[in-house]
Design an enzyme around this catalytic site. Structure first.
Site, short mmCIF file in Angstrom:
data_model
loop_
_atom_site.label_atom_id
_atom_site.label_comp_id
_atom_site.label_asym_id
_atom_site.label_seq_id
_atom_site.Cartn_x
_atom_site.Cartn_y
_atom_site.Cartn_z
N ILE A 32 0.81 -1.22 0.00
CA ILE A 32 0.00 0.00 0.00
C ILE A 32 0.84 1.26 0.00
CG2 ILE A 32 -1.95 -1.09 1.16
CD1 ILE A 32 -0.95 0.13 3.78
N GLY A 33 2.15 1.14 0.06
CA GLY A 33 2.97 2.34 0.05
C GLY A 33 4.43 2.01 0.19
N GLY A 92 7.74 3.50 2.37
CA GLY A 92 8.28 4.41 3.37
C GLY A 92 9.69 4.83 3.03
N TYR A 116 12.35 3.88 4.44
CA TYR A 116 13.34 2.80 4.60
C TYR A 116 12.79 1.43 4.23
CZ TYR A 116 15.72 6.47 7.13
OH TYR A 116 16.31 7.67 7.47
N GLY A 117 11.64 1.38 3.53
CA GLY A 117 11.12 0.10 3.09
C GLY A 117 9.65 0.17 2.74
N VAL A 162 5.46 -0.88 2.70
CA VAL A 162 4.42 -1.09 3.71
C VAL A 162 3.34 -1.95 3.08
CG1 VAL A 162 2.77 0.02 5.23
CG2 VAL A 162 4.93 1.15 4.74
N LYS A 194 5.31 -2.78 8.20
CA LYS A 194 6.39 -1.98 7.65
C LYS A 194 7.67 -2.80 7.68
CE LYS A 194 8.67 2.50 8.31
NZ LYS A 194 8.70 3.72 9.13
N ASP A 208 10.42 15.49 12.79
CA ASP A 208 10.05 15.25 11.38
C ASP A 208 8.54 15.38 11.20
OD1 ASP A 208 10.50 14.76 8.73
OD2 ASP A 208 10.55 12.57 8.93
#
Length: 726
Positions: free
Chosen positions: A443-444, A446, A448-449, A451, A464, A559
């Site tokens: 679904i996405g 991130g 660093y990897g 999801v 994740k 962030d």
């Protein structure tokens, strides 16, 4: 230079512009281009153009040496040449006056006739670029331009465009002798007949008819000669080729000057019209059989012989006229045949065009088929690539576990030695839930990897996965487990568990995605109403204050941005991605907490003072919150947003900055939030308001106003939100 007969110095001085346009024509295409250009640029309807054709005569005078066959051939070629231009004149409703000149020097013939006829505009076509004509006539236009009188403008046309122009410096010094003839020919073309010459009748007691006078016959035959528009001009040193010369009429009149007719004969000569046809006005007598009164039978045989001779001559002239008519008919038939051939050629061209169109359609159909095949091949390749990627993700996760670098060992050791409590999932449970990390579960992506969305223990979760090559991601992995496992808040994303051996985190699933997706319409997200935006702003500030009030040390997120704020099904906002969060050492009471560290975060959301000095404090997150609040109002990129909104408020154009997708913004409340957001985004930390005492109370007030005006469709979500907070 010489001028026409009858012109005097006085008439030359009084002469003005004649407006005559002449075109020098020949058999080449240059003449056709020149004539077409003259019609389009110099002539108007019902105007007369003078067409000049020069027959090139050899210096020894071969063309006029008495050879009748060569003469007839030359006349035929000239008439065929003029026929094409006559047809074009008829279509354009333009009259023409034909002139045939004979001379061995073409330039001299043209320039002398221009001077004689007082022509003010002469158009010549450039010669063809191949063959003998090019060598023979290459410099004729330039020579004519130089030798023409100064009252004549000379145009040289090449391929339908003006190649050169020699402009006149004055008007024509005398009236052109062609004007009267042009006027008469135009009058005849409009259907006006020529007046009949009358014959003198004898007085009473006298027998016979008097012969026609010289003046009357001269007028009649002059009208006949003027019916033909062909004019032949000769200079003083060349014999005339005019078929309607006055010498013909003089000889005719002189030969019949002593002709006597019986007074019992009544002959009426009809009017002469174009086409060389004689008609009897009274329809009682004709020349073939002249009527003689029975009471006057004493005609001398001499007079009858003269009448018969005259009738014989008239029959011969009629025969010549019929020959001319026959030639005209043959020319018309030839033109009709040419038209049929042109039409046939046009039909062939249309057939070829249809064939080309059919071939083009067939080619387009083949291209469409090839596109379909290519698209199918690309889809197959994408499917294979997705399968390879899933296998690579699985292999990389397993390979990372098998290799167990020193960093991973250290991470596991830290997790085992600490008192961090979280649910541990095995890799088999994760693989089963994600169907071996199938691409359709993704679904996405991130920082660093990837999801993935799946179900674990009958609960919809987001998994994740940390990429093995992300060295900095391992530190954030540890930080996120440490922070989220130790805190619980309705506005903080919930960590359900982890698989530390493979760098996998398991979160609660947020159905609405990120705030960034909802603000900028990614994935067909519906538009957020102003009530939901006010509520989301208060939720973000509440979750951020929870981090800042964590004991024993406050946590600074570092962030904060719309992509790290997730929304559930009821648009409850929760802060995620706390991997960059930093613990700020506790200091004295009522003093802003801060520490010195290397700058981290996302450009345009980082506190400028923290970015320059490295001094981190809780008000660093307040700056990021101010930018997020401005984006909630405007749905614009963060670059320079606080500056633009501030200028709009000062100039009274703040309403133009608001997100146009929302049409019912409350003016007062929206302006209040914008001013608060600009204060939060001040460059200096000390100028920013306190989150607990100033920012959150104002946002809660705006949230209450939004809930009072919440539409019914969002009321259920509001109730669930309040229950979750409780």
């Amino acid at each position: 230079m010489w001028y026409p007969k009858g012109s005097t110095s006085t008439s030359m001085k009084k002469g003005g512009g004649n407006g005559l346009v002449a075109v020098a024509i020949d058999k080449d295409k240059g003449s056709q281009h020149a004539f077409r250009w003259a019609v389009e640029h110099l002539l108007s309807k019902s105007q007369t153009v003078v067409l000049i054709h020069v027959v090139n005569k050899s210096p020894n005078g071969a063309s006029n040496g008495g050879d009748s066959s060569n003469k007839q051939l030359t006349d035929k070629i000239s008439k065929e040449l003029f026929l094409t231009f006559h047809c074009f004149c008829t279509r354009k409703d333009i009259h023409s006056l034909d002139v045939v000149l004979e001379d061995s020097d073409i330039v001299k013939a043209l320039t002398e006739y221009v001077a004689y006829a007082a022509i003010e505009k002469l158009v010549l076509g450039a010669p063809s670029r191949s063959g003998f004509m090019r060598k023979f006539r290459a410099d004729i236009p330039s020579c004519v331009s130089k030798a023409s009188p100064d009252f004549c403008t000379v145009y040289v046309i090449s391929k339908g465009k003006v190649s050169s122009v020699r402009n006149a410096v004055r008007a024509a010094p005398f009236t052109s002798p062609l004007l009267d003839q042009i006027k008469k020919s135009t009058t005849r073309s409009q259907g006006l007949s020529v007046s009949k010459p009358s014959l003198s009748n004898p007085g009473p007691g006298k027998a016979g008819l008097l012969p026609p006078t010289r003046a009357s016959l001269t007028r009649a035959f002059a009208d006949l000669s003027e019916s033909d528009t062909d004019i032949s001009f000769v200079s003083s040193d060349r014999p005339s080729t005019d078929c309607g010369s006055s010498l013909f009429f003089d000889s005719f009149i002189d030969s019949n000057r002593n002709m006597r007719l019986s007074n019992c004969t009544d002959i009426s000569v009809g009017s002469m019209r174009s086409g060389m046809r004689w008609a009897d006005c009274n329809s009682q007598f004709d020349f073939s059989q002249p009527s003689i009164d029975s009471g006057r039978s004493s005609c001398s045989s001499q007079n009858l012989d003269e009448v018969e001779a005259e009738m014989k001559r008239l029959r011969q002239e009629l025969k010549q006229t019929m020959d001319l008519y026959g030639n005209a008919c043959r020319q018309a038939i030839s033109a009709k045949q040419q038209a049929i051939e042109i039409k046939h050629g046009k039909n062939q061209e249309e057939q070829r065009l249809e064939e080309v169109q059919r071939a083009e359609e067939a080619a387009m159909s083949a291209v469409e088929k090839e596109k379909a095949k290519c698209k199918a091949a690309m889809e197959a390749a994408e499917a294979v690539q997705k399968r390879v990627e899933s296998k690579r993700i699985l292999a990389s996760t397993r390979g990372g576990a098998l290799r167990e670098t020193e960093e991973m060992k250290r991470m596991l050791q830290i997790l085992s030695n600490s008192n961090i409590k979280y649910k541990r999932y095995s890799i088999e449970e994760i693989e089963k839930a994600t169907e071996n990390f199938a691409p359709n579960r993704k679904i996405g992506e991130g920082g660093y990897g990837p999801v993935f969305k799946c179900y674990l223990e009958h609960t919809q979760v987001a998994v994740k996965v940390l990429r093995p090559d992300a060295a900095q991601g391992r530190l954030q992995f540890l930080q996120e487990i440490e922070v989220l496992s130790s805190i619980r808040h309705p506005n903080m994303v919930l960590l359900l568990g982890a698989c530390p051996e493979y760098g996998i985190l398991v979160y609660e699933y947020m159905a609405r995605g990120s705030l960034d997706d909802c603000l900028f319409g990614k994935g067909n997200s519906p538009v957020l109403s102003w009530q939901l935006r006010f509520r989301i702003a208060a939720d973000i500030a509440t979750g951020l204050l929870f981090l800042h009030q964590t004991k024993p040390e406050p946590i600074v997120h570092r962030d904060m941005k719309p992509a790290n704020i997730l929304l559930d099904h009821n648009y409850v906002s929760k802060i995620s991605d706390v991997g960059l969060a930093k613990l700020v050492p506790a200091v004295a009471e009522n003093v802003t907490q801060c520490c010195i560290t290397s700058a981290a975060g996302t450009f345009c959301y980082i506190d400028p003072e923290y970015q320059q000095t490295g001094v981190l404090g809780v008000k660093s997150d307040v700056y990021s919150l101010g930018i997020i609040l401005l984006q909630l109002l405007t749905a614009r990129p963060p670059m320079g947003l606080s500056h633009y909104v501030g200028l709009a408020i000062e100039n009274g154009t703040f309403e133009e900055m608001l997100d146009p997708a929302v049409t019912d913004w409350p003016a007062e409340e929206t302006l209040s939030m914008a001013k608060l957001a600009i204060r939060c985004a001040e460059l200096r930390r000390r100028d920013r308001p306190d989150l607990d005492k100033e920012v959150l109370p104002e946002l809660n007030r705006l949230k209450e106003i939004a809930e009072e005006n919440m539409p019914p469709s969002c009321s259920a979500g509001s109730e669930e939100t309040s229950t979750t907070h409780d």
